[in-house]
Design an enzyme around this catalytic site. Structure first.
Site, PDB file in Angstrom:
ATOM      1  N   VAL A  64       0.812  -1.223   0.000  1.00  0.00           N
ATOM      2  CA  VAL A  64       0.000   0.000   0.000  1.00  0.00           C
ATOM      3  C   VAL A  64       0.842   1.268   0.000  1.00  0.00           C
ATOM      4  CG1 VAL A  64      -2.064  -1.022   1.012  1.00  0.00           C
ATOM      5  CG2 VAL A  64      -0.236  -0.171   2.512  1.00  0.00           C
ATOM      6  N   TYR A 153       7.206   7.071  14.549  1.00  0.00           N
ATOM      7  CA  TYR A 153       5.873   6.474  14.544  1.00  0.00           C
ATOM      8  C   TYR A 153       4.820   7.499  14.966  1.00  0.00           C
ATOM      9  CZ  TYR A 153       2.195   3.039  15.720  1.00  0.00           C
ATOM     10  OH  TYR A 153       1.019   2.324  15.802  1.00  0.00           O
ATOM     11  N   LYS A 157       1.758   9.067  12.684  1.00  0.00           N
ATOM     12  CA  LYS A 157       0.371   8.897  13.104  1.00  0.00           C
ATOM     13  C   LYS A 157      -0.308  10.241  13.372  1.00  0.00           C
ATOM     14  CE  LYS A 157      -0.077   4.364  13.196  1.00  0.00           C
ATOM     15  NZ  LYS A 157      -1.037   3.648  12.307  1.00  0.00           N
TER      16      LYS A 157
END
Length: 237
Positions: A64, A153, A157
Site C-alpha cells: 500500500v 511512529y 500517526k
C-alpha cells in the site's frame, strides 16, 4: 447503512492482526471482501475463513506504499461491485529507537507506511465511495499521545490525523464518513520486535478492535463517528 447492507468491503493488512480479525468480524452472506496484504499465503487462509462465513473473498496482493499497486487494488474492488461501501485501512510496523538513532531511511519508511499509504488510499478509493460509505483508518493512541523512543511512529500517526481531517471535510458534502480509530496497545505481531518487556495480557486483542470497527459499520449512514479511542481496562501500559 447497517453492516448487513455493506456489499463491498476493502481491508488492507488483512493477512494478520487487526486486519485479519476485521475480515472475520465483517464476513457475512452477501458481502464482497477484497483482502489486501503482501503475504499471499496468509491472505488465502483468511479468504477461506471469510468464504466459510458466506462472503465472497477477493485476494489482492498489495504494497500500500506503492501508488500503482493501490490503484490495482481499487480496480479489483471495483470489478466486484462497482463501488466501495467500507474501506478499512490497517497497516502495522513500528520503529522504536531514540531519535538520535533513527536513520533517514528509517524515518522515510515510517512515513511511507503510516502516512503515504493513507494518502494513496484516500486519493484512489474515495471516488468510488458514495453516500453512507465509510472509511476507517486504524491509527493508534500514539496519534494523540507521545511516547519516548517512538518519535517517527508518533509523527507519522499525528500527520495521518491531519490528513484524515482534511479529507473528512472534503467528503462531508457527499455523505461519505471518515473515522480515525485509535486503539491502545493491541497484542499483534508488532510487539515481537519492540524492545522491552510488555504485559501483553493487558493489551487489547485484535478481535476487540475488529468489534469496534463492526460497530462503526453498523451505524446508520447519517451517523459520523469522527474519532474513536478504545483501550483496555488495565489502563496505559
Amino acid at each position: 447503512m447497517t453492516s448487513s447492507a455493506l456489499k463491498s468491503i476493502v481491508i488492507t493488512g488483512a493477512s494478520r492482526g487487526i486486519g485479519r480479525a476485521t475480515a472475520l468480524a465483517l464476513a457475512a452472506p452477501g458481502a464482497v471482501l477484497t483482502l489486501a496484504a503482501r503475504s499471499v499465503d496468509l491472505l488465502e487462509e483468511v479468504a477461506a475463513a471469510v468464504r466459510a462465513a458466506g462472503s465472497t473473498a477477493v485476494i489482492a496482493p498489495c504494497d500500500v506504499t506503492i501508488e500503482e499497486e493501490v490503484q490495482r487494488l481499487i480496480a479489483q474492488a471495483a470489478d466486484a461491485t462497482g463501488r466501495i461501501d467500507l474501506f478499512v485501512h490497517s497497516v502495522g510496523g513500528a520503529l522504536v529507537a531514540p531519535v538520535t538513532q533513527v536513520t533517514r531511511d528509517d524515518w522515510d519508511e515510517q512515513v511511507r507506511i503510516h502516512l503515504t499509504s493513507l494518502f494513496l488510499v484516500c486519493k484512489h478509493a474515495t471516488p468510488l465511495m458514495h453516500g453512507g460509505g465509510l472509511l476507517v483508518y486504524v491509527a493508534s493512541v500514539a496519534a494523540r499521545q507521545v511516547f519516548p523512543g517512538w518519535s517517527a511512529y508518533c509523527a507519522a500517526k499525528h500527520g495521518a490525523l491531519g490528513l484524515l481531517g482534511a479529507v473528512r471535510e472534503e467528503l462531508r458534502p457527499y455523505g461519505v464518513r471518515v473515522t480515525a480509530l485509535l486503539p491502545a496497545a493491541t497484542d499483534t505481531g508488532l510487539w515481537n520486535d519492540v524492545p522491552g518487556v510488555w504485559n501483553r495480557a493487558a493489551m487489547l486483542q485484535p478481535a476487540d478492535v475488529a468489534a469496534a470497527i463492526a460497530s462503526l459499520a453498523a451505524c446508520p449512514p447519517h451517523v459520523a463517528v469522527e474519532e474513536l479511542v478504545i483501550g483496555h481496562t488495565a489502563g496505559r501500559l
